[in-house]
Design a protein around this motif. Structure first.
Motif, mmCIF file in Angstrom:
data_model
loop_
_atom_site.group_PDB
_atom_site.id
_atom_site.type_symbol
_atom_site.label_atom_id
_atom_site.label_comp_id
_atom_site.label_asym_id
_atom_site.label_seq_id
_atom_site.Cartn_x
_atom_site.Cartn_y
_atom_site.Cartn_z
ATOM 1 N N MET A 1 0.849 -1.186 0.000
ATOM 2 C CA MET A 1 0.000 0.000 0.000
ATOM 3 C C MET A 1 0.887 1.239 0.000
ATOM 4 O O MET A 1 1.982 1.223 0.551
ATOM 5 N N ALA A 2 0.363 2.291 -0.614
ATOM 6 C CA ALA A 2 1.089 3.568 -0.651
ATOM 7 C C ALA A 2 0.115 4.682 -0.310
ATOM 8 O O ALA A 2 -1.103 4.529 -0.455
ATOM 9 N N ASP A 3 0.650 5.802 0.149
ATOM 10 C CA ASP A 3 -0.185 6.974 0.384
ATOM 11 C C ASP A 3 -0.962 7.263 -0.892
ATOM 12 O O ASP A 3 -0.425 7.157 -2.006
ATOM 13 N N ALA A 4 -2.245 7.642 -0.758
ATOM 14 C CA ALA A 4 -3.148 7.784 -1.906
ATOM 15 C C ALA A 4 -2.601 8.711 -2.988
ATOM 16 O O ALA A 4 -2.727 8.422 -4.178
ATOM 17 N N GLU A 5 -1.944 9.818 -2.591
ATOM 18 C CA GLU A 5 -1.482 10.775 -3.600
ATOM 19 C C GLU A 5 -0.300 10.269 -4.428
ATOM 20 O O GLU A 5 -0.005 10.827 -5.483
ATOM 21 N N VAL A 6 0.390 9.218 -3.988
ATOM 22 C CA VAL A 6 1.505 8.674 -4.763
ATOM 23 C C VAL A 6 1.257 7.233 -5.216
ATOM 24 O O VAL A 6 2.122 6.615 -5.827
ATOM 25 N N ALA A 7 0.067 6.687 -4.929
ATOM 26 C CA ALA A 7 -0.240 5.291 -5.257
ATOM 27 C C ALA A 7 -0.204 5.043 -6.767
ATOM 28 O O ALA A 7 0.271 4.002 -7.221
ATOM 29 N N GLY A 8 -0.713 5.993 -7.562
ATOM 30 C CA GLY A 8 -0.694 5.817 -9.008
ATOM 31 C C GLY A 8 0.711 5.690 -9.560
ATOM 32 O O GLY A 8 0.974 4.839 -10.426
ATOM 33 N N GLU A 9 1.626 6.500 -9.047
ATOM 34 C CA GLU A 9 3.027 6.430 -9.474
ATOM 35 C C GLU A 9 3.637 5.088 -9.082
ATOM 36 O O GLU A 9 4.375 4.483 -9.860
ATOM 37 N N ALA A 10 3.305 4.583 -7.898
ATOM 38 C CA ALA A 10 3.831 3.268 -7.455
ATOM 39 C C ALA A 10 3.305 2.172 -8.362
ATOM 40 O O ALA A 10 4.070 1.277 -8.753
ATOM 41 N N ARG A 11 2.020 2.215 -8.725
ATOM 42 C CA ARG A 11 1.455 1.198 -9.624
ATOM 43 C C ARG A 11 2.171 1.238 -10.973
ATOM 44 O O ARG A 11 2.483 0.203 -11.551
ATOM 45 N N ARG A 12 2.402 2.449 -11.478
ATOM 46 C CA ARG A 12 3.062 2.605 -12.786
ATOM 47 C C ARG A 12 4.477 2.020 -12.740
ATOM 48 O O ARG A 12 4.876 1.273 -13.622
ATOM 49 N N LEU A 13 5.226 2.312 -11.667
ATOM 50 C CA LEU A 13 6.601 1.802 -11.554
ATOM 51 C C LEU A 13 6.641 0.284 -11.431
ATOM 52 O O LEU A 13 7.512 -0.363 -11.990
ATOM 53 N N LEU A 14 5.686 -0.271 -10.702
ATOM 54 C CA LEU A 14 5.653 -1.735 -10.561
ATOM 55 C C LEU A 14 5.210 -2.412 -11.849
ATOM 56 O O LEU A 14 5.564 -3.564 -12.100
ATOM 57 N N GLY A 15 4.437 -1.702 -12.676
ATOM 58 C CA GLY A 15 3.974 -2.270 -13.946
ATOM 59 C C GLY A 15 5.040 -2.280 -15.028
ATOM 60 O O GLY A 15 4.903 -2.972 -16.036
ATOM 61 N N GLU A 16 6.099 -1.514 -14.834
ATOM 62 C CA GLU A 16 7.171 -1.448 -15.856
ATOM 63 C C GLU A 16 7.945 -2.726 -15.915
ATOM 64 O O GLU A 16 8.175 -3.401 -14.948
#
Length: 154
Positions: free
Chosen positions: A139-154
């Motif tokens: 889990m990540a703080d909501a405001e940076v969660a999208g960036e974490a998902r994008r990085l893990l998807g790479e």
């Protein structure tokens, strides 16, 4: 539902994994890519306590394990108190540690055997317990969660 961080910050699930090691690797990947991992948490879901029975525990096993525990405690206390001798602290520490070993083993064995006898046959087995989770969410703080998902998807 978006769980809250202890300081009131909303968190979102970035990814879910079947093992803790996989979740750790995901956080490592985020760290390697420069993501602020102090804004990430690994949350275990569906926790269950598992107690693996390792064998029978009879009178002799109780006596032996009590004697072993008592011997360790006796050696440690004997060694420390022996070091307090002013004249020959090392020799005294070894001698008192040996006395502590014997005394601790005797007392520990008696306590172990007595506690087993007083249990009345309840819990006549030994076991090792631990927690197991069904899944692990990164889990990540909501405001940076999208960036974490994008990085893990790479």
């Amino acid at each position: 539902m978006q769980p809250q961080h202890s300081q009131g910050v909303q968190r979102a699930v970035v990814a879910s994994y079947g093992s803790y090691e996989e979740a750790q690797r995901a956080v490592d990947r985020l760290s390697d890519k420069g993501f602020p991992v102090e804004r990430v948490a690994i949350v275990a879901r569906d926790l269950e306590f598992v107690e693996q029975v390792t064998g029978r525990r009879g009178f002799w096993q109780a006596l032996g394990s009590g004697a072993g525990s008592g011997a360790v405690v006796g050696v440690l206390f004997g060694f420390v108190f022996g070091l307090l001798n002013v004249i020959a602290p090392l020799v005294s520490a070894v001698v008192v540690a040996l006395y502590g070993l014997v005394f601790g083993a005797v007392v520990g064995g008696i306590v172990g055997a007595l506690s087993h006898a007083l249990s009345g046959g309840r819990r006549d087995f030994s076991s090792v317990g631990g927690m197991r989770a069904g899944s692990y969410d990164v889990m990540a703080d909501a405001e940076v969660a999208g960036e974490a998902r994008r990085l893990l998807g790479e």
